[in-house]
Design a protein around this motif. Structure first.
Motif, PDB file in Angstrom:
ATOM      1  N   ASN A 439      -3.297  -5.366  -3.464  1.00 54.13           N
ATOM      2  CA  ASN A 439      -2.527  -5.234  -2.225  1.00 54.13           C
ATOM      3  C   ASN A 439      -1.046  -5.294  -2.554  1.00 54.13           C
ATOM      4  N   LEU A 440      -0.369  -4.152  -2.446  1.00 55.27           N
ATOM      5  CA  LEU A 440       1.083  -4.064  -2.645  1.00 55.27           C
ATOM      6  C   LEU A 440       1.756  -3.532  -1.394  1.00 55.27           C
ATOM      7  N   SER A 441       1.142  -3.708  -0.256  1.00 56.54           N
ATOM      8  CA  SER A 441       1.634  -3.129   0.993  1.00 56.54           C
ATOM      9  C   SER A 441       2.924  -3.782   1.474  1.00 56.54           C
ATOM     10  N   SER A 442       3.659  -3.018   2.288  1.00 59.79           N
ATOM     11  CA  SER A 442       4.860  -3.518   2.985  1.00 59.79           C
ATOM     12  C   SER A 442       5.907  -4.055   2.014  1.00 59.79           C
ATOM     13  N   ASN A 443       6.146  -3.313   0.950  1.00 62.34           N
ATOM     14  CA  ASN A 443       7.240  -3.590   0.035  1.00 62.34           C
ATOM     15  C   ASN A 443       8.157  -2.371  -0.005  1.00 62.34           C
ATOM     16  N   SER A 444       8.956  -2.230  -1.033  1.00 61.49           N
ATOM     17  CA  SER A 444       9.849  -1.072  -1.172  1.00 61.49           C
ATOM     18  C   SER A 444       9.654  -0.437  -2.538  1.00 61.49           C
ATOM     19  N   LEU A 445       8.413  -0.248  -2.905  1.00 63.80           N
ATOM     20  CA  LEU A 445       8.093   0.316  -4.207  1.00 63.80           C
ATOM     21  C   LEU A 445       8.346   1.814  -4.224  1.00 63.80           C
ATOM     22  N   ARG A 446       8.860   2.297  -5.337  1.00 68.24           N
ATOM     23  CA  ARG A 446       9.163   3.719  -5.512  1.00 68.24           C
ATOM     24  C   ARG A 446       8.382   4.271  -6.711  1.00 68.24           C
ATOM     25  N   ARG A 460     -10.786  -2.274  -3.325  1.00 62.00           N
ATOM     26  CA  ARG A 460      -9.787  -2.191  -2.251  1.00 62.00           C
ATOM     27  C   ARG A 460      -8.408  -1.930  -2.848  1.00 62.00           C
ATOM     28  N   LEU A 461      -7.702  -0.975  -2.280  1.00 63.40           N
ATOM     29  CA  LEU A 461      -6.345  -0.638  -2.722  1.00 63.40           C
ATOM     30  C   LEU A 461      -5.481  -0.380  -1.499  1.00 63.40           C
ATOM     31  N   ASP A 462      -4.471  -1.199  -1.303  1.00 65.94           N
ATOM     32  CA  ASP A 462      -3.564  -1.060  -0.159  1.00 65.94           C
ATOM     33  C   ASP A 462      -2.142  -0.894  -0.680  1.00 65.94           C
ATOM     34  N   LEU A 463      -1.631   0.337  -0.576  1.00 59.13           N
ATOM     35  CA  LEU A 463      -0.261   0.655  -0.979  1.00 59.13           C
ATOM     36  C   LEU A 463       0.566   1.125   0.207  1.00 59.13           C
ATOM     37  N   SER A 464       0.127   0.856   1.398  1.00 59.51           N
ATOM     38  CA  SER A 464       0.790   1.349   2.601  1.00 59.51           C
ATOM     39  C   SER A 464       2.179   0.757   2.773  1.00 59.51           C
ATOM     40  N   ASN A 465       3.014   1.490   3.523  1.00 64.64           N
ATOM     41  CA  ASN A 465       4.367   1.034   3.869  1.00 64.64           C
ATOM     42  C   ASN A 465       5.225   0.761   2.645  1.00 64.64           C
ATOM     43  N   ASN A 466       5.295   1.757   1.761  1.00 65.65           N
ATOM     44  CA  ASN A 466       6.183   1.718   0.617  1.00 65.65           C
ATOM     45  C   ASN A 466       6.954   3.037   0.561  1.00 65.65           C
ATOM     46  N   GLN A 467       7.563   3.340  -0.547  1.00 67.11           N
ATOM     47  CA  GLN A 467       8.317   4.583  -0.723  1.00 67.11           C
ATOM     48  C   GLN A 467       7.812   5.338  -1.943  1.00 67.11           C
ATOM     49  N   LEU A 468       6.501   5.326  -2.117  1.00 62.82           N
ATOM     50  CA  LEU A 468       5.874   5.981  -3.261  1.00 62.82           C
ATOM     51  C   LEU A 468       5.873   7.488  -3.085  1.00 62.82           C
ATOM     52  N   SER A 469       5.797   8.229  -4.171  1.00 59.84           N
ATOM     53  CA  SER A 469       5.845   9.694  -4.128  1.00 59.84           C
ATOM     54  C   SER A 469       4.919  10.277  -5.179  1.00 59.84           C
ATOM     55  N   ALA A 484      -5.741   2.588   1.359  1.00 62.31           N
ATOM     56  CA  ALA A 484      -4.725   2.585   2.418  1.00 62.31           C
ATOM     57  C   ALA A 484      -3.408   3.038   1.814  1.00 62.31           C
ATOM     58  N   LEU A 485      -2.967   4.250   2.194  1.00 62.44           N
ATOM     59  CA  LEU A 485      -1.760   4.848   1.620  1.00 62.44           C
ATOM     60  C   LEU A 485      -0.761   5.302   2.674  1.00 62.44           C
ATOM     61  N   SER A 486      -0.946   4.923   3.897  1.00 64.19           N
ATOM     62  CA  SER A 486      -0.089   5.408   4.985  1.00 64.19           C
ATOM     63  C   SER A 486       1.353   4.950   4.807  1.00 64.19           C
ATOM     64  N   SER A 487       2.265   5.697   5.459  1.00 64.21           N
ATOM     65  CA  SER A 487       3.709   5.389   5.455  1.00 64.21           C
ATOM     66  C   SER A 487       4.303   5.448   4.061  1.00 64.21           C
ATOM     67  N   ASN A 488       3.844   6.403   3.272  1.00 58.54           N
ATOM     68  CA  ASN A 488       4.472   6.761   1.998  1.00 58.54           C
ATOM     69  C   ASN A 488       4.729   8.262   2.056  1.00 58.54           C
ATOM     70  N   ARG A 489       5.910   8.673   2.518  1.00 58.90           N
ATOM     71  CA  ARG A 489       6.190  10.077   2.816  1.00 58.90           C
ATOM     72  C   ARG A 489       6.110  10.975   1.591  1.00 58.90           C
ATOM     73  N   GLY A 490       6.310  10.411   0.428  1.00 54.60           N
ATOM     74  CA  GLY A 490       6.325  11.251  -0.759  1.00 54.60           C
ATOM     75  C   GLY A 490       4.971  11.483  -1.394  1.00 54.60           C
ATOM     76  N   LEU A 491       3.932  10.791  -0.918  1.00 53.19           N
ATOM     77  CA  LEU A 491       2.607  10.967  -1.509  1.00 53.19           C
ATOM     78  C   LEU A 491       1.933  12.232  -0.984  1.00 53.19           C
ATOM     79  N   CYS A 492       1.086  12.828  -1.788  1.00 53.65           N
ATOM     80  CA  CYS A 492       0.387  14.049  -1.404  1.00 53.65           C
ATOM     81  C   CYS A 492      -0.917  14.157  -2.183  1.00 53.65           C
TER      82      CYS A 492
END
Length: 588
Positions: A439-446, A460-469, A484-492
């Protein structure tokens, strides 16, 4: 206040040994508590594994690696070997009430002290020492202080002295033990050693007066001498000569009597007891004049005749291991056989086995993550990620025994959500092969997701609410993974997110782009081969054509015409001459 001072002592010159120890000693002075007052001595009725200190010098401060509830120190660049570690804990007055400190101490990932009021309240306000011997095998000594209550530990000083690796019979007991001092006594003398007197101990040991631990019913008298004691200060323990220049014996000179000590112990541990003797009574001049039995926990373990063993005015040491105790007070008695018994010194060490440690590859992975995620000091990520196993060693880290049965520990869960992390995910995370939940959610990871994140164990993997790409690795495509990968605009790259560019992903050429480039290269190669083949076929058809070049043919034709014209002119002149006509032209 989490720390007042730190002292790192790496060498004390051996002043009582005729030869230097076979290992390096250097000295670095250390600060004491700038607020410590002159302490009171421990009361005689309360034996304790700690002793009361006197103020020390104030060298520069060496700060800890972390702060707050858990203070950790990693002392680097140390030669591998055995070390003597001493702590000085000052009175904990965090709420203006008279309270004893309440925290634990670990060394090299092993819980060794439990500071739940180990000394009387009358002494606690002035502070107390405690010490141990431990091996450092990786060049870094890890010492952590962990708060039991809500208050942070209060440490006045920390001393580390390198000692002989063969000291205290380590060749027999092994290097996987920590020897914790539960009492180190000089018999018939006042407390002496660094911080208490000018007497020198090469290891930096402090020797307490035995009065507090001796049975009040034991009627003793003190023997002392200023004579030189042979064999004192010899390898591998370098016991100081001062220890053997005093002793206690029974009051009766005719013989008989018992000297008894009560030593504090913990029934969960085994104990290593060292006995120190020297025959310093000038009235004893031959073997058999002073003989006595040693009883430990009611068992007669040895008969001693010091003069027979080493003669007069010579140091004699012996040790014994006590196992399977069932009481918290260990009795040690010296019972007369011939003449009164005698004892110069006594040491009692708890034999604490090293705790399980984390698999080395996972330690490396966790340290890489500490750097890449920029873990703050307050989280206490120092030392071993999983040890001591009785603590929540690294905040947010959960460990379990290794399934392979090796006795090591493995990281199974990382819960680091909403911690203000601003780094990136290191590709070393792939080494956490037993990771079940991340769980690394709700941080500012890039940055991009490492390709090795898809461990087979991961549930379980939660990376939501970061700045990953970048593209999501194929290894995360398991249908059983809770992702869980939501709120990471750069992911695809997954159905719920935008498609990744065909030719570019993860800051490199995409798989599709690589395929296209590969096909293009194949087509170009085929064309080149075809052209070479055609050229070779055309050349093959003209391999036996020996015709002269066109320029040489033209020159030969002109020459032939010239020769014909010349022949015709000569024939014409010859004809005219035959017919009687004068020649009109000179022959060529």
């Amino acid at each position: 206040m989490s720390l007042l001072s730190l002292s790192l002592l790496l060498l004390l010159p051996p002043l009582i040994s005729s030869q230097p120890p076979p290992f390096p000693f250097t000295t670095s002075t250390a600060p004491g508590s700038p607020t410590a007052s002159t302490p009171a001595a421990p009361p005689a009725s309360s034996p304790s594994p700690t002793t009361s200190p006197t103020p020390r010098a104030h060298p520069p401060l060496l700060p800890p690696n972390s702060y707050g509830k858990k203070n950790c120190y990693s002392l680097p660049s140390l030669p591998s070997g055995r070390y003597y570690l001493r702590t000085f804990t000052v009175y904990d007055n965090y709420d203006s009430k008279l309270r004893s400190p309440s925290f634990d101490v670990s060394v090299e990932g092993t819980l060794v002290f439990s500071w739940r009021s180990p000394w009387p309240e009358t002494v606690a306000k002035d502070g107390a020492y405690s010490d141990l011997f431990a091996f450092v095998k990786d060049g870094v000594a890890d010492v952590c202080f962990y708060s039991i209550a809500t208050d942070p530990p209060v440490i006045a000083s920390l001393e580390l002295v390198q000692v002989d690796p063969l000291s205290y019979d380590s060749s027999s007991t092994g290097s996987d033990l920590v020897l914790v001092n539960y009492g180190r006594f000089t018999c018939g003398s006042n407390t002496f050693g660094p911080g208490f007197s000018d007497d020198v101990d090469p290891f930096g040991r402090v020797w307490q007066s035995d009065a507090a631990s001796r049975n009040a019913n034991s009627k003793v008298r003190v023997l002392s001498t200023t004579s030189v004691i042979a064999n004192a200060g010899r390898p591998n323990n370098y016991f100081p000569m001062r220890l053997y220049q005093t002793a206690v014996t029974t009051e009766s000179r005719a013989g008989g009597g018992i000297i008894e000590y009560f030593l504090n112990v913990d029934t969960r541990l085994d104990y290593l007891i060292w006995f120190h003797f020297a025959e310093i009574d000038q009235m004893v001049v031959e073997a058999g004049q002073r003989v006595f039995d040693v009883y430990v926990d009611g068992l007669n373990v040895r008969r001693i005749d010091v003069y027979k063993e080493v003669g007069a005015f010579s140091a004699f040491d012996w040790h014994y291991v006590v196992e399977k105790l069932n009481t918290t007070s260990l009795s040690v008695k010296f019972v007369s056989v011939v003449g009164p018994p005698l004892i110069s010194g006594l040491e009692n060490y708890a034999m604490v086995p090293l705790d399980f440690s984390t698999v080395p590859s996972q330690v490396a992975a966790m340290r890489a993550l500490k750097d890449s995620l920029r873990i703050p000091d307050r989280m206490g990520w120092n030392g071993d990620p999983c040890a001591p196993s009785t603590w929540d060693a690294w905040e947010g880290v959960t460990c379990h025994p290794n399934p392979d049965g090796s006795g090591s520990l493995v990281v199974t869960q990382l819960d680091l959500g909403s911690q203000g992390l601003k780094g990136y995910i290191s590709d070393q995370i792939s080494l956490l092969s037993n990771l079940v939940s991340l769980n690394l959610s709700s941080n500012s990871l890039r940055g991009n997701l490492p390709l090795g994140m898809g461990q087979k164990s991961l549930v379980r993997l939660d990376l939501s609410n970061n700045q990953l790409s970048g593209a999501i690795p194929d290894s995360l495509g398991s249908s059983s993974l809770q992702l869980a990968l939501s709120s990471n605009r750069g992911l695809c790259g997954v159905p719920t997110m935008p498609a990744c560019p065909f030719f570019w992903e993860n800051k490199s050429i995409s798989t599709g782009g690589k395929v296209a480039i590969g096909l293009s290269c194949v087509v170009v190669l085929i064309l080149v081969v075809l052209m070479v083949y055609i050229c070779c076929i055309r050349r093959g058809r003209n391999d036996y054509d020996f015709a002269l070049p066109q320029d040489l043919t033209s020159i030969a034709a002109k020459r032939n015409r010239y020769q014909r014209q010349k022949s015709l002119m000569l024939l014409e002149l010859e004809t005219q001459h035959t017919n009687g006509f004068p020649a009109t032209m000179s022959p060529l």
